[in-house]
Design an enzyme around this catalytic site. Structure first.
Site, PDB file in Angstrom:
ATOM      1  N   TYR A   1       0.842  -1.207   0.000  1.00  0.00           N
ATOM      2  CA  TYR A   1       0.000   0.000   0.000  1.00  0.00           C
ATOM      3  C   TYR A   1       0.872   1.250   0.000  1.00  0.00           C
ATOM      4  CZ  TYR A   1      -3.715   3.194   1.663  1.00  0.00           C
ATOM      5  OH  TYR A   1      -4.620   4.219   1.811  1.00  0.00           O
TER       6      TYR A   1
ATOM      7  N   ARG B   1     -10.583  -1.047  10.501  1.00  0.00           N
ATOM      8  CA  ARG B   1     -10.005   0.236  10.909  1.00  0.00           C
ATOM      9  C   ARG B   1     -10.453   0.549  12.334  1.00  0.00           C
ATOM     10  NH1 ARG B   1     -10.321   3.762   5.312  1.00  0.00           N
ATOM     11  NH2 ARG B   1     -12.058   2.417   4.760  1.00  0.00           N
TER      12      ARG B   1
ATOM     13  N   ASN C   1     -13.906  -0.458  14.153  1.00  0.00           N
ATOM     14  CA  ASN C   1     -13.749  -1.603  15.065  1.00  0.00           C
ATOM     15  C   ASN C   1     -14.268  -1.280  16.464  1.00  0.00           C
ATOM     16  OD1 ASN C   1     -12.626  -3.474  13.355  1.00  0.00           O
ATOM     17  ND2 ASN C   1     -10.752  -3.753  14.551  1.00  0.00           N
TER      18      ASN C   1
ATOM     19  N   GLN D   1       0.353   4.421  20.614  1.00  0.00           N
ATOM     20  CA  GLN D   1       0.529   4.972  19.257  1.00  0.00           C
ATOM     21  C   GLN D   1      -0.559   5.994  18.988  1.00  0.00           C
ATOM     22  OE1 GLN D   1      -0.689   1.957  19.979  1.00  0.00           O
ATOM     23  NE2 GLN D   1      -1.782   0.984  18.289  1.00  0.00           N
TER      24      GLN D   1
ATOM     25  N   ASP E   1       3.416  -0.991  12.292  1.00  0.00           N
ATOM     26  CA  ASP E   1       2.336  -0.056  12.648  1.00  0.00           C
ATOM     27  C   ASP E   1       2.981   1.288  13.041  1.00  0.00           C
ATOM     28  OD1 ASP E   1      -0.780  -0.744  13.695  1.00  0.00           O
ATOM     29  OD2 ASP E   1       0.102   1.100  14.452  1.00  0.00           O
ATOM     30  N   PRO E   2       2.673   2.372  12.322  1.00  0.00           N
ATOM     31  CA  PRO E   2       3.328   3.645  12.659  1.00  0.00           C
ATOM     32  C   PRO E   2       3.018   4.082  14.092  1.00  0.00           C
ATOM     33  CG  PRO E   2       2.277   3.777  10.509  1.00  0.00           C
ATOM     34  CD  PRO E   2       1.820   2.491  11.132  1.00  0.00           C
TER      35      PRO E   2
HETATM   36  P1  NAD Z   1     -12.761   2.015   0.644  1.00  0.00           P
HETATM   37  O1  NAD Z   1     -12.115   0.686   0.736  1.00  0.00           O
HETATM   38  O2  NAD Z   1     -14.037   2.242   1.374  1.00  0.00           O
HETATM   39  O3  NAD Z   1     -13.010   2.430  -0.873  1.00  0.00           O
HETATM   40  C1  NAD Z   1     -12.180   2.012  -1.922  1.00  0.00           C
HETATM   41  C2  NAD Z   1     -13.067   1.728  -3.125  1.00  0.00           C
HETATM   42  O4  NAD Z   1     -12.233   1.347  -4.227  1.00  0.00           O
HETATM   43  C3  NAD Z   1     -14.039   0.574  -2.883  1.00  0.00           C
HETATM   44  O5  NAD Z   1     -15.312   0.926  -3.352  1.00  0.00           O
HETATM   45  C4  NAD Z   1     -13.430  -0.579  -3.684  1.00  0.00           C
HETATM   46  O6  NAD Z   1     -14.391  -1.519  -4.094  1.00  0.00           O
HETATM   47  C5  NAD Z   1     -12.775   0.179  -4.830  1.00  0.00           C
HETATM   48  N1  NAD Z   1     -11.674  -0.565  -5.462  1.00  0.00           N
HETATM   49  C6  NAD Z   1     -10.646  -1.173  -4.847  1.00  0.00           C
HETATM   50  N2  NAD Z   1      -9.820  -1.723  -5.762  1.00  0.00           N
HETATM   51  C7  NAD Z   1     -10.350  -1.431  -6.982  1.00  0.00           C
HETATM   52  C8  NAD Z   1      -9.978  -1.729  -8.311  1.00  0.00           C
HETATM   53  N3  NAD Z   1      -8.876  -2.458  -8.581  1.00  0.00           N
HETATM   54  N4  NAD Z   1     -10.766  -1.298  -9.334  1.00  0.00           N
HETATM   55  C9  NAD Z   1     -11.895  -0.576  -9.069  1.00  0.00           C
HETATM   56  N5  NAD Z   1     -12.308  -0.283  -7.823  1.00  0.00           N
HETATM   57  C10 NAD Z   1     -11.536  -0.695  -6.788  1.00  0.00           C
HETATM   58  O7  NAD Z   1     -11.651   3.076   1.110  1.00  0.00           O
HETATM   59  P2  NAD Z   1     -11.778   4.630   1.392  1.00  0.00           P
HETATM   60  O8  NAD Z   1     -11.510   4.845   2.816  1.00  0.00           O
HETATM   61  O9  NAD Z   1     -13.005   5.158   0.782  1.00  0.00           O
HETATM   62  O10 NAD Z   1     -10.508   5.158   0.604  1.00  0.00           O
HETATM   63  C11 NAD Z   1     -10.619   5.757  -0.678  1.00  0.00           C
HETATM   64  C12 NAD Z   1      -9.243   6.223  -1.137  1.00  0.00           C
HETATM   65  O11 NAD Z   1      -8.705   7.140  -0.190  1.00  0.00           O
HETATM   66  C13 NAD Z   1      -8.237   5.087  -1.281  1.00  0.00           C
HETATM   67  O12 NAD Z   1      -7.451   5.335  -2.430  1.00  0.00           O
HETATM   68  C14 NAD Z   1      -7.378   5.220  -0.037  1.00  0.00           C
HETATM   69  O13 NAD Z   1      -6.076   4.774  -0.255  1.00  0.00           O
HETATM   70  C15 NAD Z   1      -7.423   6.714   0.223  1.00  0.00           C
HETATM   71  N6  NAD Z   1      -7.215   7.005   1.655  1.00  0.00           N
HETATM   72  C16 NAD Z   1      -8.205   6.811   2.566  1.00  0.00           C
HETATM   73  C17 NAD Z   1      -7.967   7.075   3.912  1.00  0.00           C
HETATM   74  C18 NAD Z   1      -9.031   6.926   4.958  1.00  0.00           C
HETATM   75  O14 NAD Z   1      -8.760   7.170   6.126  1.00  0.00           O
HETATM   76  N7  NAD Z   1     -10.242   6.563   4.619  1.00  0.00           N
HETATM   77  C19 NAD Z   1      -6.702   7.503   4.324  1.00  0.00           C
HETATM   78  C20 NAD Z   1      -5.714   7.658   3.369  1.00  0.00           C
HETATM   79  C21 NAD Z   1      -5.970   7.427   2.035  1.00  0.00           C
HETATM   80  N1  UDP Z   2      -5.935  -0.472  16.069  1.00  0.00           N
HETATM   81  C1  UDP Z   2      -6.269  -0.950  17.330  1.00  0.00           C
HETATM   82  N2  UDP Z   2      -7.349  -1.780  17.441  1.00  0.00           N
HETATM   83  C2  UDP Z   2      -8.132  -2.117  16.399  1.00  0.00           C
HETATM   84  C3  UDP Z   2      -7.804  -1.620  15.115  1.00  0.00           C
HETATM   85  C4  UDP Z   2      -6.688  -0.800  14.993  1.00  0.00           C
HETATM   86  O1  UDP Z   2      -5.590  -0.662  18.322  1.00  0.00           O
HETATM   87  O2  UDP Z   2      -9.110  -2.864  16.597  1.00  0.00           O
HETATM   88  C5  UDP Z   2      -4.789   0.442  15.939  1.00  0.00           C
HETATM   89  C6  UDP Z   2      -3.798   0.079  14.841  1.00  0.00           C
HETATM   90  O3  UDP Z   2      -2.833  -0.844  15.326  1.00  0.00           O
HETATM   91  C7  UDP Z   2      -3.203   1.432  14.517  1.00  0.00           C
HETATM   92  C8  UDP Z   2      -4.356   2.407  14.750  1.00  0.00           C
HETATM   93  O4  UDP Z   2      -5.286   1.714  15.573  1.00  0.00           O
HETATM   94  O5  UDP Z   2      -2.174   1.739  15.425  1.00  0.00           O
HETATM   95  C9  UDP Z   2      -5.033   2.862  13.469  1.00  0.00           C
HETATM   96  O6  UDP Z   2      -5.365   1.711  12.723  1.00  0.00           O
HETATM   97  P1  UDP Z   2      -6.179   1.791  11.360  1.00  0.00           P
HETATM   98  O7  UDP Z   2      -6.149   0.426  10.745  1.00  0.00           O
HETATM   99  O8  UDP Z   2      -7.494   2.419  11.589  1.00  0.00           O
HETATM  100  O9  UDP Z   2      -5.366   2.836  10.462  1.00  0.00           O
HETATM  101  P2  UDP Z   2      -3.826   2.971  10.031  1.00  0.00           P
HETATM  102  O10 UDP Z   2      -2.983   2.068  10.858  1.00  0.00           O
HETATM  103  O11 UDP Z   2      -3.807   2.618   8.583  1.00  0.00           O
HETATM  104  O12 UDP Z   2      -3.529   4.382  10.324  1.00  0.00           O
END
Ligand code: NAD
Ligand code: UDP
Length: 323
Positions: free
Chosen positions: A159, A200, A204, A223, A285-286
């Site tokens: 990712y 997430r 969760n 964290q 995990d950051p």
């Molecule tokens: P999400 O998983 O809810 O949405 C992703 C969507 O992309 C889904 O509808 C999935 O079916 C579709 N998808 C996945 N792979 C695909 C493919 N190969 N072809 C077509 N469709 C595909 O996630 P989200 O939280 O809505 O995230 C959307 C975007 O924002 C992503 O690119 C993610 O990396 C970025 N982003 C989100 C967060 C966050 O906190 N939500 C943080 C950082 C970046």
């Molecule tokens: N995390 C946690 N319990 C959970 C799910 C996640 O403690 O049930 C922690 C995870 O290890 C991370 C933080 O929460 O440190 C955020 O996790 P998430 O997957 O939401 O996002 P990301 O790590 O991609 O920022």
């Protein structure tokens, strides 16, 4: 015979703007579509439904300005659009680690295909990148100028590195082909329509608490993350697309919380009697994450408005009605 497409020649006769939203059936994509549709624009949603749901879009099915295409962004597609919002990619560690090779393909080939489309039709393209490009940061908080500390070999690399090459591709298309790009680095965002089984942390904890289960804290919970409510995030995304700065630009809420604090807050709101249990911290995990948002404040006059308490209340209400 080769068709030549003059730049920006596809303005919609109806609304002036045709939007392609990849990943539009997902959490952020569906909220973006709501905003665009409510502004009277035309929207094509493209999704392979890996983590997206049609139910997120039911309100727009049969609307004359709206279309859905089931398609995988790793395959090229020909469409005539003015703006591409490229969000397609699983975002939760559980989902992007399910098939890491596919995740890397989605980031690289998906972005390559969408940039190719943008170039062909002269569309503007916004990439949904991520704070994960900073990896486990040694600089805190993280400004856009920080180049990051990413493990190229770990379980998050598909990712993190996928999004890094996606950003690189955007800037090479800008340099080589003058493609109009916007690169948005999204920090942890939460709100209604997160998948209950997403893994997430916000979803969760809320789902566990609503089901009367113990909240699972990975590691000791020290964290940190900085949580942005979805409405604020979408406002930032739209301003970035409409503005003149290519990015990369951090969009997120700079209020930083430990995961333990988040668990205590959610428990207090739903059921103070619940247990908090510790589970192993996942690899790589950051330890901390907080955006510097000066660039967004200066360039877009944007900053988040919804604080964690208010955003959690709205999110909890949605989950109560939807699980
Ligand atoms: P999400 O998983 O809810 O949405 C992703 C969507 O992309 C889904 O509808 C999935 O079916 C579709 N998808 C996945 N792979 C695909 C493919 N190969 N072809 C077509 N469709 C595909 O996630 P989200 O939280 O809505 O995230 C959307 C975007 O924002 C992503 O690119 C993610 O990396 C970025 N982003 C989100 C967060 C966050 O906190 N939500 C943080 C950082 C970046
Ligand atoms: N995390 C946690 N319990 C959970 C799910 C996640 O403690 O049930 C922690 C995870 O290890 C991370 C933080 O929460 O440190 C955020 O996790 P998430 O997957 O939401 O996002 P990301 O790590 O991609 O920022």
């Amino acid at each position: 015979m080769k068709t030549i497409h003059p730049k920006n020649n596809f303005k919609s006769p109806k609304t002036g703007c045709r939007n392609l939203v990849t990943g539009g059936a997902g959490f952020l994509g569906s909220h973006l579509i709501d905003r665009l549709m409510n502004s009277g624009e035309e929207v094509i949603c493209l999704d392979n439904y890996f983590t997206g749901r049609k139910s997120n879009l039911l309100q727009w099915v049969n609307h004359p300005n709206f279309e859905i295409i089931r398609h995988d962004v790793t395959e090229p597609i020909r469409l005539e659009v003015d703006r591409i919002w490229h969000l397609a990619c699983p975002a939760s560690p559980v989902h992007y680690q399910f098939n890491p090779i596919k995740t890397a393909k989605t980031s690289f080939l998906g972005t390559y295909n969408m940039l190719g489309l943008a170039r062909r039709v002269g569309a503007k393209i916004l990439l949904a990148s991520t704070s994960e490009v900073y990896g486990d940061p040694e600089v805190h908080p993280q400004p856009e100028t920080y180049r990051g500390s990413v493990n190229t070999l770990g379980i998050r690399s598909c990712y993190d590195e996928g999004k890094r090459i996606a950003e690189t591709l955007c800037f090479d298309y800008q340099r080589m082909h003058d493609t109009e790009i916007r690169v948005m680095r999204i920090f942890n965002t939460y709100g209604p329509r997160m998948l209950p089984e997403d893994g997430r942390v916000v979803s969760n904890f809320i789902v566990q608490a609503l089901l009367g289960e113990a909240l699972t804290i990975y590691g000791d919970g020290s964290q940190t993350r900085s949580f942005c409510y979805v409405d604020d995030l979408i406002e930032g995304m739209i301003r970035l697309m409409n503005g003149s700065h290519s990015g990369p630009m951090n969009i997120g809420n700079p209020n930083e919380f430990t995961i333990l604090k988040l668990a205590e807050l959610i428990r207090k709101k739903i059921n103070p009697k619940l247990e908090l249990i510790n589970k192993p911290l996942p690899q790589d995990d950051p330890l901390q994450r907080q955006p510097v948002i000066n660039l967004a404040q200066n360039e877009l006059s944007w900053e988040p408005k919804v604080d964690l308490e208010e955003g959690l209340d709205k999110t909890i209400l949605w989950f109560k009605e939807n699980i």
